[in-house]
Design an enzyme around this catalytic site. Sequence first.
Site, PDB file in Angstrom:
ATOM      1  N   ASP A  61      11.333  -8.727   0.593  1.00  0.00           N
ATOM      2  CA  ASP A  61      12.406  -9.602   0.155  1.00  0.00           C
ATOM      3  C   ASP A  61      12.609 -10.657   1.251  1.00  0.00           C
ATOM      4  O   ASP A  61      12.292 -10.421   2.413  1.00  0.00           O
ATOM      5  CB  ASP A  61      13.656  -8.722   0.005  1.00  0.00           C
ATOM      6  CG  ASP A  61      14.764  -9.460  -0.714  1.00  0.00           C
ATOM      7  OD1 ASP A  61      14.628 -10.657  -0.979  1.00  0.00           O
ATOM      8  OD2 ASP A  61      15.779  -8.804  -1.006  1.00  0.00           O
ATOM      9  N   PHE A  65      19.291 -12.725  -0.179  1.00  0.00           N
ATOM     10  CA  PHE A  65      20.408 -11.958  -0.727  1.00  0.00           C
ATOM     11  C   PHE A  65      21.262 -11.353   0.385  1.00  0.00           C
ATOM     12  O   PHE A  65      22.490 -11.369   0.323  1.00  0.00           O
ATOM     13  CB  PHE A  65      19.865 -10.853  -1.649  1.00  0.00           C
ATOM     14  CG  PHE A  65      20.923 -10.009  -2.276  1.00  0.00           C
ATOM     15  CD1 PHE A  65      21.654 -10.477  -3.358  1.00  0.00           C
ATOM     16  CD2 PHE A  65      21.207  -8.739  -1.783  1.00  0.00           C
ATOM     17  CE1 PHE A  65      22.644  -9.695  -3.939  1.00  0.00           C
ATOM     18  CE2 PHE A  65      22.195  -7.953  -2.360  1.00  0.00           C
ATOM     19  CZ  PHE A  65      22.911  -8.427  -3.438  1.00  0.00           C
ATOM     20  N   ASP A 235      12.734  -3.464  -8.264  1.00  0.00           N
ATOM     21  CA  ASP A 235      13.073  -2.648  -7.097  1.00  0.00           C
ATOM     22  C   ASP A 235      14.538  -2.303  -7.230  1.00  0.00           C
ATOM     23  O   ASP A 235      15.319  -3.082  -7.783  1.00  0.00           O
ATOM     24  CB  ASP A 235      12.875  -3.408  -5.784  1.00  0.00           C
ATOM     25  CG  ASP A 235      14.033  -4.342  -5.510  1.00  0.00           C
ATOM     26  OD1 ASP A 235      14.114  -5.400  -6.181  1.00  0.00           O
ATOM     27  OD2 ASP A 235      14.899  -4.024  -4.664  1.00  0.00           O
ATOM     28  N   CYS A 273       9.374  18.842 -15.212  1.00  0.00           N
ATOM     29  CA  CYS A 273       8.943  17.925 -14.155  1.00  0.00           C
ATOM     30  C   CYS A 273       7.979  18.637 -13.212  1.00  0.00           C
ATOM     31  O   CYS A 273       8.158  19.808 -12.897  1.00  0.00           O
ATOM     32  CB  CYS A 273      10.168  17.432 -13.389  1.00  0.00           C
ATOM     33  SG  CYS A 273       9.757  16.338 -12.017  1.00  0.00           S
ATOM     34  N   CYS A 275       7.271  17.564 -10.039  1.00  0.00           N
ATOM     35  CA  CYS A 275       7.449  17.143  -8.644  1.00  0.00           C
ATOM     36  C   CYS A 275       7.640  18.382  -7.755  1.00  0.00           C
ATOM     37  O   CYS A 275       7.926  19.476  -8.236  1.00  0.00           O
ATOM     38  CB  CYS A 275       8.616  16.169  -8.495  1.00  0.00           C
ATOM     39  SG  CYS A 275      10.245  16.940  -8.455  1.00  0.00           S
ATOM     40  N   CYS A 278      11.065  20.172  -8.278  1.00  0.00           N
ATOM     41  CA  CYS A 278      11.235  20.960  -9.502  1.00  0.00           C
ATOM     42  C   CYS A 278      10.287  22.158  -9.569  1.00  0.00           C
ATOM     43  O   CYS A 278      10.605  23.172 -10.191  1.00  0.00           O
ATOM     44  CB  CYS A 278      11.065  20.070 -10.727  1.00  0.00           C
ATOM     45  SG  CYS A 278      12.458  18.922 -10.913  1.00  0.00           S
ATOM     46  N   HIS A 304      12.710  13.923  -6.133  1.00  0.00           N
ATOM     47  CA  HIS A 304      12.702  14.043  -7.594  1.00  0.00           C
ATOM     48  C   HIS A 304      13.044  12.715  -8.263  1.00  0.00           C
ATOM     49  O   HIS A 304      12.384  12.308  -9.227  1.00  0.00           O
ATOM     50  CB  HIS A 304      13.682  15.106  -8.094  1.00  0.00           C
ATOM     51  CG  HIS A 304      13.834  15.035  -9.585  1.00  0.00           C
ATOM     52  ND1 HIS A 304      12.966  15.639 -10.465  1.00  0.00           N
ATOM     53  CD2 HIS A 304      14.708  14.330 -10.362  1.00  0.00           C
ATOM     54  CE1 HIS A 304      13.295  15.332 -11.706  1.00  0.00           C
ATOM     55  NE2 HIS A 304      14.355  14.540 -11.678  1.00  0.00           N
TER      56      HIS A 304
END
Lengths: 341, 341
Positions: A61, A65, A235, A273, A275, A278, A304
């Site tokens: 970026d 901002f 993002d 899931c 991951c 999990c 997760h």
Amino acid sequence: MPVGTKATVKTISPKELEEDIQAQIILGNTYHLYLRPGHKLIEKAGGLHNFMNWNKPILTDSGGFQVMSLKGLRKITPEGVKFQSHIDGSYHMFTPKKVIEIQNSLGSDIIMSFDECPPYPATKEYVAQSLQTTLRWAKRGKDAHTNTKKQALFGIVQGGIYEDLREESAKRLIEMNFPGYSIGGLAVGESKDDMLKITGLLNKVLPRRKPRYLMGVGTPKDLLDNIANGVDMFDCVMPTRNARNGTIFTWQGKLIIKAARYKQDFSPIDKNCDCYTCKNFSRAYIRHLFNVDEILALRLATLHSLHFYLELVRKTRSAILENRFDQFRKEHENKLDSTRE
Amino acid sequence: MPVGTKATVKTISPKELEEDIQAQIILGNTYHLYLRPGHKLIEKAGGLHNFMNWNKPILTDSGGFQVMSLKGLRKITPEGVKFQSHIDGSYHMFTPKKVIEIQNSLGSDIIMSFDECPPYPATKEYVAQSLQTTLRWAKRGKDAHTNTKKQALFGIVQGGIYEDLREESAKRLIEMNFPGYSIGGLAVGESKDDMLKITGLLNKVLPRRKPRYLMGVGTPKDLLDNIANGVDMFDCVMPTRNARNGTIFTWQGKLIIKAARYKQDFSPIDKNCDCYTCKNFSRAYIRHLFNVDEILALRLATLHSLHFYLELVRKTRSAILENRFDQFRKEHENKLDSTRE
């Protein structure tokens, strides 16, 4: 793109990002890295990839901002923005050229023009004037950027919630022929309808064969809605920040892991899931870790939620390629942003 | 043993503990787990191993040291210790039997007798009386523990810095025939000489073919010194806690990672170390992460320091088996506890 503001995706290692989350690209922030540790130090380290040990693409970026958010600590001039560091009050100046130089030092793969991001709400007159500044800065940044083979510089569309200003912004940037276009100044307080009105409009204006990046968005449903409007890249700190507060995203909605009803719930966050969280830990255990302020709580929840966000876009991509996006969207959109009971 | 007080080794996942750190056993704490999340909940989860997803051995401390530390919030009686929770002030009572019951619920592989850990300094008279209490409690705990095939109950030697009391304590416990012996009440403020005097004495008293566990010790040099005195097992928060404060252990001494001299040091913490941290990240990067309060700093520092501690004992074990311990000790002992310039 998982957000790695200060050269780390909060709580997560690069190995987890690559192996568990399967991130293809992450985001870093020019303002934060310029202040600490400094872009010159990162350049000496061989660039941001080397410094943080991330070998896949990085988008940075421009810091526009962030410096605009420093209300009372910054002054906008035609040349750029003079601001005080939020850390030590020291004075600094970002110009379109300076911001390119910093990103050249960082060596990120996709870099951003310096833009003025107007606040919300703002009058049309203010936004129109601000837009002209952003367009002049886009031109100056483009002229300053010579490392075009290694770093793709995106122009940032501004114009608030005003369709004619957004259209003007997009068309003027297209004339400058950037390799990709960012949509800035949304998710700053406007309604979802206004956001979708603008991305819907830009879907007709921006070139179809170049990437479109909607900055700072959003919830899982925001992603589906804006993918429907032709957005390619996002993002957002939401999966990471909310996870650290105990709000975990799933296909069935947000799970508030600190809730008493999970105290003796020995099932995983999402039984479907795959991951690490999990596959190995129960809601009761993760709730306990939050309850006793253990860092592993933040890690497991973040892992997760990022895994879920990346899976959401992977499955969306497959649905698009298989020509069943509308059906996929209908199937999931009502649950995604709900809170699980 | 890495310390996992509240069912997690701080900042570290079980996967890292097993794969990167190669821990063979970790420690949990009865007092903390009894209060949160409660031993009954852990029992419902299938025991502490299941709850925290750690399939190798676990040793649990009896909570004796923790409740004694609650000065002003606890009262010692012949039956046990009445105390107030440090979290919500609620009243609780630990007895030798209760502490065994809790550890039976936790399902840890090695469990501890409830002991009275005298403060330091303490008069010989006080320590002598306290010791009788601990011996009575050891007997009561042993009588209460029936699950002896799955959980090995260790007796805890007390007696402060008084050799005759330590000898009496050890001999009385040996008469009760425990499968292993813990040495408690050291590393509480006494000199290193006093500590080594006691472990040196106990080396002659405790049975050679049963494990000896020195509780809450210590620095890397403490480990070598006490291994020389026949100690087999240790636990200490030092590698994890110091790492979180930015003090990282290496073979060349302690490295204070926040020091300005590491700002542009792009070498790893230890170039000869094969941990994930040293293989992938520079001192400059880790220093930056500490500087901007990122959790990955704590993770990377902890991972290295635990890896170092475990490597230290692995190499010490090899040296003993190859009959070159004295040489190994001489080679390393002066550097280990130093601070790197």
